[in-house]
Design an enzyme around this catalytic site. Structure first.
Site, PDB file in Angstrom:
ATOM      1  N   CYS A  86      -2.835  -8.675   6.029  1.00  0.00           N
ATOM      2  CA  CYS A  86      -2.152  -7.548   6.668  1.00  0.00           C
ATOM      3  C   CYS A  86      -0.793  -7.903   7.270  1.00  0.00           C
ATOM      4  O   CYS A  86       0.024  -7.020   7.501  1.00  0.00           O
ATOM      5  CB  CYS A  86      -3.038  -6.923   7.745  1.00  0.00           C
ATOM      6  SG  CYS A  86      -3.110  -7.876   9.265  1.00  0.00           S
ATOM      7  N   THR A 306      -5.208 -21.231   2.297  1.00  0.00           N
ATOM      8  CA  THR A 306      -5.373 -19.808   1.985  1.00  0.00           C
ATOM      9  C   THR A 306      -6.573 -19.564   1.080  1.00  0.00           C
ATOM     10  O   THR A 306      -6.940 -18.423   0.828  1.00  0.00           O
ATOM     11  CB  THR A 306      -4.119 -19.233   1.313  1.00  0.00           C
ATOM     12  OG1 THR A 306      -3.953 -19.859   0.041  1.00  0.00           O
ATOM     13  CG2 THR A 306      -2.869 -19.447   2.144  1.00  0.00           C
ATOM     14  N   SER A 307      -7.158 -20.647   0.611  1.00  0.00           N
ATOM     15  CA  SER A 307      -8.378 -20.505  -0.177  1.00  0.00           C
ATOM     16  C   SER A 307      -9.562 -21.054   0.624  1.00  0.00           C
ATOM     17  O   SER A 307     -10.574 -20.374   0.811  1.00  0.00           O
ATOM     18  CB  SER A 307      -8.208 -21.277  -1.493  1.00  0.00           C
ATOM     19  OG  SER A 307      -9.349 -21.190  -2.255  1.00  0.00           O
ATOM     20  N   ALA A 843      -5.305   5.151  15.374  1.00  0.00           N
ATOM     21  CA  ALA A 843      -6.660   5.679  15.571  1.00  0.00           C
ATOM     22  C   ALA A 843      -7.042   6.604  14.421  1.00  0.00           C
ATOM     23  O   ALA A 843      -8.053   6.432  13.767  1.00  0.00           O
ATOM     24  CB  ALA A 843      -6.756   6.417  16.895  1.00  0.00           C
ATOM     25  N   SER A1126      -3.783  17.499  15.899  1.00  0.00           N
ATOM     26  CA  SER A1126      -2.329  17.756  15.933  1.00  0.00           C
ATOM     27  C   SER A1126      -1.859  18.392  17.232  1.00  0.00           C
ATOM     28  O   SER A1126      -0.728  18.854  17.316  1.00  0.00           O
ATOM     29  CB  SER A1126      -1.890  18.664  14.768  1.00  0.00           C
ATOM     30  OG  SER A1126      -2.318  18.169  13.543  1.00  0.00           O
ATOM     31  N   VAL A1128      -2.037  17.190  20.595  1.00  0.00           N
ATOM     32  CA  VAL A1128      -1.931  16.399  21.829  1.00  0.00           C
ATOM     33  C   VAL A1128      -0.656  16.729  22.610  1.00  0.00           C
ATOM     34  O   VAL A1128      -0.692  16.960  23.811  1.00  0.00           O
ATOM     35  CB  VAL A1128      -1.983  14.885  21.516  1.00  0.00           C
ATOM     36  CG1 VAL A1128      -2.226  14.086  22.789  1.00  0.00           C
ATOM     37  CG2 VAL A1128      -3.065  14.570  20.489  1.00  0.00           C
ATOM     38  N   LEU A1305       2.292  18.254  14.355  1.00  0.00           N
ATOM     39  CA  LEU A1305       2.456  17.819  12.967  1.00  0.00           C
ATOM     40  C   LEU A1305       1.603  16.624  12.584  1.00  0.00           C
ATOM     41  O   LEU A1305       1.769  16.064  11.503  1.00  0.00           O
ATOM     42  CB  LEU A1305       3.922  17.418  12.748  1.00  0.00           C
ATOM     43  CG  LEU A1305       4.917  18.561  12.814  1.00  0.00           C
ATOM     44  CD1 LEU A1305       6.320  18.018  12.795  1.00  0.00           C
ATOM     45  CD2 LEU A1305       4.713  19.487  11.637  1.00  0.00           C
ATOM     46  N   GLU A1307      -1.359  16.049  11.494  1.00  0.00           N
ATOM     47  CA  GLU A1307      -2.290  15.976  10.369  1.00  0.00           C
ATOM     48  C   GLU A1307      -1.798  16.585   9.066  1.00  0.00           C
ATOM     49  O   GLU A1307      -2.175  16.145   7.983  1.00  0.00           O
ATOM     50  CB  GLU A1307      -3.583  16.704  10.749  1.00  0.00           C
ATOM     51  CG  GLU A1307      -4.256  16.147  11.957  1.00  0.00           C
ATOM     52  CD  GLU A1307      -5.430  17.010  12.359  1.00  0.00           C
ATOM     53  OE1 GLU A1307      -6.559  16.585  12.132  1.00  0.00           O
ATOM     54  OE2 GLU A1307      -5.205  18.126  12.854  1.00  0.00           O
TER      55      GLU A1307
HETATM   56  C1  LIG Z   1      -4.258 -12.620   1.304  1.00  0.00           C
HETATM   57  C2  LIG Z   1      -4.278 -13.410   0.025  1.00  0.00           C
HETATM   58  C3  LIG Z   1      -3.740 -12.826  -1.102  1.00  0.00           C
HETATM   59  C4  LIG Z   1      -3.753 -13.525  -2.297  1.00  0.00           C
HETATM   60  N1  LIG Z   1      -3.230 -12.933  -3.410  1.00  0.00           N
HETATM   61  C5  LIG Z   1      -3.233 -13.604  -4.583  1.00  0.00           C
HETATM   62  C6  LIG Z   1      -2.697 -13.016  -5.757  1.00  0.00           C
HETATM   63  O1  LIG Z   1      -2.188 -11.893  -5.737  1.00  0.00           O
HETATM   64  N2  LIG Z   1      -2.756 -13.727  -6.896  1.00  0.00           N
HETATM   65  C7  LIG Z   1      -3.298 -14.975  -6.958  1.00  0.00           C
HETATM   66  O2  LIG Z   1      -3.315 -15.569  -8.012  1.00  0.00           O
HETATM   67  N3  LIG Z   1      -3.810 -15.542  -5.861  1.00  0.00           N
HETATM   68  C8  LIG Z   1      -3.795 -14.896  -4.687  1.00  0.00           C
HETATM   69  N4  LIG Z   1      -4.334 -15.480  -3.584  1.00  0.00           N
HETATM   70  C9  LIG Z   1      -4.962 -16.805  -3.716  1.00  0.00           C
HETATM   71  C10 LIG Z   1      -3.956 -17.907  -3.444  1.00  0.00           C
HETATM   72  O3  LIG Z   1      -3.072 -17.998  -4.522  1.00  0.00           O
HETATM   73  C11 LIG Z   1      -4.705 -19.198  -3.266  1.00  0.00           C
HETATM   74  O4  LIG Z   1      -5.516 -19.074  -2.140  1.00  0.00           O
HETATM   75  C12 LIG Z   1      -3.768 -20.347  -3.028  1.00  0.00           C
HETATM   76  O5  LIG Z   1      -2.919 -20.541  -4.102  1.00  0.00           O
HETATM   77  C13 LIG Z   1      -4.517 -21.621  -2.705  1.00  0.00           C
HETATM   78  O6  LIG Z   1      -3.592 -22.617  -2.296  1.00  0.00           O
HETATM   79  P1  LIG Z   1      -3.744 -23.401  -0.926  1.00  0.00           P
HETATM   80  O7  LIG Z   1      -2.712 -24.459  -0.896  1.00  0.00           O
HETATM   81  O8  LIG Z   1      -3.724 -22.494   0.210  1.00  0.00           O
HETATM   82  O9  LIG Z   1      -5.180 -24.002  -1.117  1.00  0.00           O
HETATM   83  P2  LIG Z   1      -6.150 -24.637  -0.034  1.00  0.00           P
HETATM   84  O10 LIG Z   1      -6.968 -23.557   0.573  1.00  0.00           O
HETATM   85  O11 LIG Z   1      -5.410 -25.494   0.893  1.00  0.00           O
HETATM   86  O12 LIG Z   1      -7.047 -25.527  -0.985  1.00  0.00           O
HETATM   87  C14 LIG Z   1      -7.798 -24.940  -1.999  1.00  0.00           C
HETATM   88  C15 LIG Z   1      -8.583 -25.959  -2.795  1.00  0.00           C
HETATM   89  O13 LIG Z   1      -7.710 -26.776  -3.544  1.00  0.00           O
HETATM   90  C16 LIG Z   1      -8.015 -28.132  -3.366  1.00  0.00           C
HETATM   91  N5  LIG Z   1      -6.762 -28.877  -3.422  1.00  0.00           N
HETATM   92  C17 LIG Z   1      -5.589 -28.491  -2.876  1.00  0.00           C
HETATM   93  N6  LIG Z   1      -4.635 -29.381  -3.184  1.00  0.00           N
HETATM   94  C18 LIG Z   1      -5.224 -30.343  -3.885  1.00  0.00           C
HETATM   95  C19 LIG Z   1      -4.755 -31.562  -4.449  1.00  0.00           C
HETATM   96  N7  LIG Z   1      -3.487 -31.931  -4.354  1.00  0.00           N
HETATM   97  N8  LIG Z   1      -5.635 -32.311  -5.117  1.00  0.00           N
HETATM   98  C20 LIG Z   1      -6.922 -31.957  -5.213  1.00  0.00           C
HETATM   99  N9  LIG Z   1      -7.412 -30.843  -4.697  1.00  0.00           N
HETATM  100  C21 LIG Z   1      -6.579 -30.037  -4.036  1.00  0.00           C
HETATM  101  C22 LIG Z   1      -8.706 -28.199  -2.038  1.00  0.00           C
HETATM  102  O14 LIG Z   1      -9.587 -29.307  -2.029  1.00  0.00           O
HETATM  103  C23 LIG Z   1      -9.437 -26.890  -1.979  1.00  0.00           C
HETATM  104  O15 LIG Z   1     -10.677 -27.010  -2.568  1.00  0.00           O
HETATM  105  C24 LIG Z   1      -4.330 -14.823  -2.367  1.00  0.00           C
HETATM  106  C25 LIG Z   1      -4.857 -15.412  -1.218  1.00  0.00           C
HETATM  107  C26 LIG Z   1      -4.841 -14.702  -0.020  1.00  0.00           C
HETATM  108  C27 LIG Z   1      -5.426 -15.330   1.201  1.00  0.00           C
HETATM  109  S1  FES Z   2      -4.379 -11.000  10.874  1.00  0.00           S
HETATM  110 FE1  FES Z   2      -4.037 -10.007   8.984  1.00  0.00          FE
HETATM  111  S2  FES Z   2      -2.836 -11.475   7.972  1.00  0.00           S
HETATM  112 FE2  FES Z   2      -3.420 -12.513   9.741  1.00  0.00          FE
END
Ligand SMILES: Cc1cc2nc3c(=O)[nH]c(=O)nc-3n(C[C@H](O)[C@H](O)[C@H](O)COP(=O)(O)OP(=O)(O)OC[C@H]3O[C@@H](n4cnc5c(N)ncnc54)[C@H](O)[C@@H]3O)c2cc1C
Ligand code: FES
Ligand code: FES
Length: 1375
Positions: A86, A306-307, A843, A1126, A1128, A1305, A1307
């Site tokens: 978000c 992020t993963s 809300a 609408s 308030v 306005l 709603e």
């Molecule tokens: C809100 C959100 C939106 C997203 N939207 C998209 C999208 O539109 N399209 C899409 O394709 N993806 C999307 N993603 C996924 C995103 O691309 C992946 O989460 C991201 O690329 C993972 O990279 P990271 O560095 O954060 O991984 P991490 O979370 O840091 O690591 C992930 C994994 O990789 C391993 N790893 C990392 N680096 C190495 C290394 N050098 N050697 C060995 N293992 C390693 C770690 O051990 C772990 O298991 C989204 C994710 C979020 C949270």
């Molecule tokens: S609280 Fe939604 S992106 Fe962090």
């Protein structure tokens, strides 16, 4: 209320006293925080404005967001979802690279950033860039003054995204700015004013900025038809651009020199942080990293988190050890080798994007095919924050099923360079790797160092495809990478690789199909064979996770077709003699959807010539909290500091939709440290229910549950973390009960309804059916909607410790209700319970009934333990528990004449009310009373019933039944038009109310302004001309279609009851002449407090700066009805006006004695004469009545009229659509504040557009909500705003009973969003007609990419395998 001062802040993280990997003994970090309130460069080594916080025992599980908010009390950074989706938590992170000597500033989501990962980085929060106490930053100033804040909850995140972009690009293009905001959601504004803010930072704003051939986008108009406002229209600014602070990059905070010195000088060694459950190891050399990997082979290598972060947070994955490489240069390499590019696994996706963009400039095009394709996907992958955090290595190794890059890397023959203590090795990024086959995968002790992406060759082509629910910041439903290599000039396939994402548990490579096609020429026969082979090989079972199975199958072949056309087209340009071209109209399959720069116009009303210059009514006054929103100083419920010793409450909810609770085992949960209590139904005996309308709502259900998400019990612990951990340990054994009723159809079958049916009838429907030319019967399903207010449900209950008094700070629209339910639960009189609301972070109807229930349970816990208790729902919990807009099934039977006149209409509404009554009957009532929208149906019958199902109970949501009822009626009209062979707008015009008319309930209506809105909208949108242009476009383009639709609006406003419309206010004048206003309305973004101050200012004839408003409380104004409908500003404004007039009347003798005096003089004189300087004001409510027996009444005070015309373009092969242009004309009476009113219209329109096009709730066949956050549920983002949005208000009209003749306005605009629905309908219709499909077109709402694609039937939809309904268990059901 307790407030904590916020300091502007610039944070440095310095970790010290690390331990080696061999001895990961508990270590601690020192985190230095420098508070820098001054607006000038920080002086190196100057400690005068720094405060040091020594943080021993840094917990590796702690993310930056809670650390900022709870530990440092920097609450400007907001929690909206906790999963990166978000953007509310956006901060700027800056890192210094001692080798390149460069500083990198990038935006990041604090919710996914572990604090341990921030070693050596500087974090800048919204407080750090400016505050009202020092000086605000130009970004903060402009977003506020451009009216880019409503509730303000998203604003700090928006500010930080814009700010970070400006740090890197002080003169950005509008595209760069809107791309930077792709990861920031706003539920209130509709984004247009935020785009306006962005434009003020662009060199040239508002257009394509290119004047090729002397023509820019603004001159071209749409479809060659002149744009809105060209010629004599003016587009007045609603903000004083010339007064804005200049953006001066030299004045920005510098990167902390301490960190630079540290990076340059400090010896690098592995740092280890140990928390209670987790150890964090940060090696700084490759050698140390490999050693750590040997020691902890199962530990993930966290880069962007992020993963790993979302997996730990949402899926319960736990890692006792985490390895986080820090500044290892080898992971950031960029090497141009002979065979391709070698890119370090540690590069962020944003860096990757920049590198590839540079590379394709440098190298010949034939070498960069794969890079082009990667770049295309990197443009839409997540938002800027995630792209800057996520690493290439993390992306590849995660192997998400919907990864955008892996399919491309796989078809591009990439190689992964791995390293371990054993040495180096290379593995191909192929199908086996993607399937995690042990022989093809990384070994546990190996790490990925870099990736080799080969150059493409001559006669080699690579393309990327994806389709998502939303164009930006949405995971793909299906994506694909495709590569073909031909023999030199012979057009025969030598190599072919195709990979898909989204169609299996990980990326799927169609190896066998590709193998079989080698040696074939690139022609239509090959295409046909390829489609069949692919559908066979990439087979999706009918009940596959994620659903949309037939859509996904269609995309598999549609993408291939696009690739086929694209390659054919390129071959033709390379060798026009041997390769035939595409038919012109097929080329449209390859073009991107219409894209032009955003611009819009606004026609506002002028204030009357007689109005005094100092009178603020009618002026576009900025939201009074705008600046505080933008600096992060605006306080929301969870921003209030802890009331020591505070407890936290976490709910345990049912995981079954209809079941008996056989046992509830609390022992394990209670045994966890920090757990204080668990409240169950037993504790609430005798007070476990409260009547909101006619049926009691249950607080907790520990014997039987009737929906997933029902509150079962509440864990109270001394911290949020412990309460949530314990909630997961509550063990519940269920015994499922029959029947399980989830859908409207099942409810009808089981006769499961809430008591009461609404029925409205006028004329003689049955007789009319006998005389009409034709009759049609149809039905339409309108999906539900999640409120998605950015601030989740929040409450803090503080027992006062004396006389049983209790204070409830809560994010609610209905303080009176909260007060009463809490009082009832605690068996206290209401005068002991006070409910306080400063502001809400949105809300939309969702903060009343359920909020009250949760507040009552929280209050019970607080009262029982005599301690303050806080309860803040996480996004997923919030969506699960609180539900939203009612899904509707509308059945209609229309009798009409050949000329389009509808003489008889019989409609039935069924809504999915969920398990408890909530506001379901009231919603249905409004649906019935508003069913005819803007039309006079002489014979009309409408019946409505709310279905009782085993789902969380649905509730009020902006529009309250009208958006669903209106869509049903408009669908019927569209079908009538099709049957008559007339245009929908013709049938709409024919059936519209005439000037003086009567509604079905016999209330008089003057529809003059409705007709005027309709005509003006037709004219301003150049409807007729554009319709011709759209038809021309459609005849020339087979795979892209445009659609145009215009919809009228008649929105009745009123509560239908005098009593519910009463409002009160309290106005005090203090002896210094300042004024405090209080009223019963809640500030939830609509700007009601701003309007109230405008009212007080006019009435008391004093400047707005002398009037203040602190918030809403049951202590100052009792018994106020819910803020909604609408009304308030209408109702409370009349009460404020009344109070001010009372005061003025009292003070008139004093003022007339000293007419040149000041308010201070008059107040003092009044005091001296013992004249009260405080007055209550009261408005008793609009006259209203409705007799349901006779079907007659006067339930509404007035009608808001309007019309909206929208144009869209769709991609028939993928189902994507683009909102090209919308024109809205509204009759708003006399606008009290045109900036706020425009904001309401636009915000509601975009919310409605979301409802009707992309917002889709998904439930499992067991009644479990899947869509529990922004990653699964898509509200409109900045990319969805029509590229042209024109708003125009009719000149003021008299409406004597209302506040200064204004109209509410909040709603009405939601419904106008359906103009986009019908424009898509029109486009789909055009596609179908061209394909010879003539039958009636039935499209349900929301009209998602899936529905659009599947309705544009063609040879590909025919080709896919279909599954017999009933022969399988679907993944989701239509509720
Ligand atoms: C809100 C959100 C939106 C997203 N939207 C998209 C999208 O539109 N399209 C899409 O394709 N993806 C999307 N993603 C996924 C995103 O691309 C992946 O989460 C991201 O690329 C993972 O990279 P990271 O560095 O954060 O991984 P991490 O979370 O840091 O690591 C992930 C994994 O990789 C391993 N790893 C990392 N680096 C190495 C290394 N050098 N050697 C060995 N293992 C390693 C770690 O051990 C772990 O298991 C989204 C994710 C979020 C949270
Ligand atoms: S609280 Fe939604 S992106 Fe962090
Ligand atoms: S102002 Fe953006 S979410 Fe409310």
């Amino acid at each position: 209320m307790l407030f904590f001062p916020i300091q502007a802040t610039h944070i440095l993280f310095l970790h010290e006293n690390g331990a080696s990997v061999d001895s990961p003994s508990p270590s601690y970090a020192i985190i230095k925080i420098s508070f820098s309130c001054k607006w000038h460069k920080l002086k190196p080594k100057s400690d005068s404005n720094k405060i040091q916080v020594i943080e021993k025992n840094v917990d590796p599980e702690t993310m930056l967001l809670p650390y900022l908010r709870k530990k440092l009390r920097l609450t400007g950074t907001k929690y909206g979802c906790g999963g990166g989706g978000c953007g509310a938590c956006t901060v700027m992170i800056s890192r210094y690279n001692p080798i390149t000597k460069k500083i990198r500033h990038y935006p990041a989501n604090a919710c996914l950033t572990p604090i341990c990962s921030l070693h050596g980085a500087a974090v800048t929060t919204v407080e750090g860039i400016g505050s009202t106490k020092a000086r605000i930053h130009p970004v903060q100033e402009r977003i506020a003054k451009c009216h880019g804040t409503q509730c303000g909850f998203c604003t700090p995140g928006m500010v930080m995204s814009i700010y970070t972009l400006l740090r890197n690009h002080p003169e950005p293009t509008l595209d760069q700015l809107t791309d930077a905001l792709a990861g920031n959601l706003c539920r209130c504004t509709g984004y247009r004013p935020i785009i306006d803010t962005c434009k003020t930072f662009c060199k040239t704003s508002g257009c394509c900025q290119s004047k090729e051939n002397g023509v820019c986008c603004l001159d071209q108009g749409v479809n060659g038809v002149p744009g809105f406002g060209e010629g004599n229209e003016t587009s007045p600014n609603l903000f004083p651009e010339e007064e804005f602070l200049p953006l001066d990059p030299t004045q920005e905070l510098i990167f902390p020199p301490e960190l630079m010195i540290m990076a340059e000088k400090q010896p690098q060694r592995t740092r280890v942080f140990s928390g209670d459950r987790m150890t964090w190891i940060s090696p700084v050399t490759l050698k140390e990293l490999l050693e750590a990997k040997v020691k902890y082979p199962q530990a993930p290598v966290v880069m962007g988190n992020t993963s790993v972060g979302p997996d730990m947070k949402f899926k319960g994955v736990f890692h006792p050890v985490i390895i986080s490489p820090d500044r290892i240069e080898e992971l950031s390499v960029v090497n141009y080798a002979d065979n391709g590019l070698t890119l370090g696994a540690g590069l962020s996706l944003a860096q990757l994007k920049d590198i590839l963009a540079e590379v394709i400039q440098k190298l010949p095009e034939e070498k960069t095919q794969t890079y082009h394709a990667l770049l295309k996907h990197l443009g839409t992958l997540a938002g800027s924050q995630i792209r800057n955090m996520a690493s290439l290595g993390g992306h590849i190794v995660s192997r998400h099923l919907d990864s955008d890059l892996n399919p491309l890397l796989a078809v591009g023959n990439c190689t992964l360079n791995l390293l371990s203590k054993e040495g180096e090795r290379q593995i191909p990024l192929n199908e086996q790797f993607l399937k995690k086959c042990p022989r093809a995968d990384l070994k546990p002790e190996e790490i990925l160092v870099s990736v080799n992406i080969p150059y493409s060759r001559k006669w080699e082509f690579v393309s990327a495809f994806r389709q998502a629910q939303r164009q930006q910041n949405a995971l793909a439903i299906v994506n694909s990478g495709m590569r073909v290599f031909f023999g030199e000039g012979d057009g025969v396939i030598r190599e072919l690789s195709i990979a898909y994402g989204g169609v299996g548990p990980t990326t799927v490579c169609a190896k066998n199909s590709c193998q079989k096609l080698i040696g074939r020429p690139w022609n239509e026969e090959m295409l046909d064979a390829a489609c069949r082979l692919l559908l066979d090989e990439v087979s999706l079972p009918a009940g596959a996770p994620g659903g949309q199975v037939e859509f996904k199958r269609t995309l598999i072949v549609s993408f291939l077709f696009k690739f086929y056309l694209k390659v054919s087209q390129t071959l033709k340009t390379m060798d026009p003699v041997h390769y035939p071209g595409l038919a012109d109209k097929y080329e449209s399959a390859l073009e991107d959807l219409h894209s032009r720069h955003d611009w819009g116009t606004f026609r506002l009303q002028n204030v009357g010539p007689k109005q005094l210059p100092q009178d603020p009514i009618g002026h576009p006054i900025m939201h009074l909290s705008g600046i505080n929103h933008a600096t992060g100083e605006a306080i929301y419920c969870d921003d209030m500091p802890a009331v020591d010793p505070e407890l936290f409450l976490a709910f345990v909810t049912s995981s079954r939709a209809h079941a008996k609770i056989v046992s509830l085992d609390l022992s394990e949960a209670l045994s966890l440290p920090g757990v204080v209590d668990i409240v169950t139904e037993e504790h609430l005996r005798g007070v476990n229910s409260f009547c909101f309308v006619t049926e009691p709502e249950k607080l907790l259900g520990t014997e039987e549950v009737s929906c997933v998400g029902q509150l079962v019990c509440a864990v109270i612990a001394d911290s949020e973390v412990q309460a949530k951990r314990a909630a997961k340990r509550v063990k519940i054994v269920y015994q499922d009960l029959e029947p399980l009723i989830l859908t409207i159809e099942e409810a009808i079958q089981h006769n499961s309804f809430f008591e009461g049916e609404w029925k409205l009838e006028c004329g003689n429907v049955d007789e009319a059916f006998k005389v009409v030319d034709q009759i049609l019967e149809g039905e339409v399903h309108v999906g539900g909607q999640e409120h998605f207010y950015m601030e989740t449900q929040s409450m803090l209950v503080v027992p006062k410790g004396e006389d049983q008094e209790i204070d409830v700070y809560v994010s609610t629209q209905f303080p009176k209700y909260v007060q009463l339910i809490v009082a009832s639960t605690l068996k206290l009189p209401a005068n002991k319970v006070m409910c306080h609301v400063k502001r809400l972070g949105g809300a939309f109807g969702g903060k009343s009934v359920k909020t009250g229930i949760m507040a009552a349970i929280t209050a019970f816990a607080a009262n029982k333990h005599g301690r303050a208790v806080r309860c803040i729902l996480e996004r997923g919990e919030d969506m699960l528990i609180t539900a939203g807009r009612h899904p509707y099934l509308g059945k209609y039977k229309a009798g009409f004449m050949k000329d389009g006149r509808i003489l008889a209409l019989d409609v039935e509404h069924y809504s999915n009310g969920g398990t408890s009554l909530d506001e379901s009957l009231l919603v249905m009532e409004q649906g019935v009373l508003k069913v005819e929208n803007a039309y006079k149906f002489p014979n009309l019958r409408c019946r409505a019933r709310a279905c009782r199902t085993n789902l969380p109970s649905n509730t009020a949501l902006r529009g309250f039944g009208f958006p669903q009822a209106g869509l049903i009626t408009e669908s019927c009209i569209t079908e009538v038009a099709a049957r008559c062979g007339l245009s929908p707008e013709k049938v709409r015009t024919i059936n519209m109310y005439s000037e003086i008319d009567q509604t079905p309930y016999k209330q008089e209506i003057n529809a003059k302004n409705l007709i005027q809105c309709w005509k003006e909208c037709m004219a301003k949108s150049s409807y007729s001309l554009r319709k011709v242009a759209v038809e021309k476009f459609n005849s020339e383009n087979y795979w892209k279609k445009k659609g145009l639709a215009i919809i009228p609006l008649k929105f009745p406003v009123g509560f239908g009851s005098v009593a519910l419309g009463q409002a009160a206010a309290l106005v005090h004048i203090y002896l210094d002449g300042s004024v405090l206003v209080t009223h019963g309305g809640i500030e939830m973004g609509q700007g009601v407090h701003t309007k109230m101050i405008q009212v007080a200012s006019r009435e008391l004839r004093m400047p707005m700066s002398s009037v203040h408003l602190r918030g809403t409380s049951t202590e100052t104004v009792p018994n106020a009805y819910t803020s909604g409908a609408s009304l308030v500003a209408d109702l409370n404004g009349l009460a404020v006006k009344d109070a001010c007039q009372t005061l003025l009347k009292r003070l008139e003798p004093i003022i007339s004695k000293n007419p040149r005096g000041t308010w201070k003089d008059w107040a003092q004189a009044a005091f001296d004469e013992s004249i009260s300087l405080s007055a209550t004001g009261y408005f008793r409510g609009y006259e209203a009545n409705m007799n349901w027996e006779t079907g007659e009444g006067h339930p509404f005070e007035y009608f808001v009229f309007g019309a909206a015309c929208s144009e869209v373009e769709i991609d028939c092969l993928t189902g994507a659509h683009k909102n090209i242009r919308t024109d809205i004309v509204m009759d708003i009476g006399y606008s009290i504040n045109p900036a706020l009113d425009r904001g309401q219209v636009e915000g509601a329109f975009i919310q409605g557009m979301g409802l009707y096009t992309i917002e889709e709730l998904k439930y499992s066949p067991q009644g479990v909500l899947y869509t529990r956050g922004p990653n699964q549920y898509k509200i409109p983002a900045i990319c969805d705003v029509p590229t042209e949005l024109h708003i125009s208000f009719l000149p003021p009209s008299q409406n004597s009973n209302t506040l200064y003749s204004s109209k509410g306005l909040g709603e009405s605009g939601v419904f106008l969003g359906c103009s986009v629905f019908f424009a898509i309908h029109d486009a789909v219709n055009a596609a179908r007609q061209e394909r010879g499909l003539c039958g009636p077109l039935k499209l349900n709402s929301p009209l998602t990419p899936e529905k659009i694609r599947m309705a544009c039937e063609d040879k590909f939809t025919e080709m896919i395998p279909r599954d017999e309904p009933g022969s399988y268990v679907p993944w989701n059901i239509l509720i």
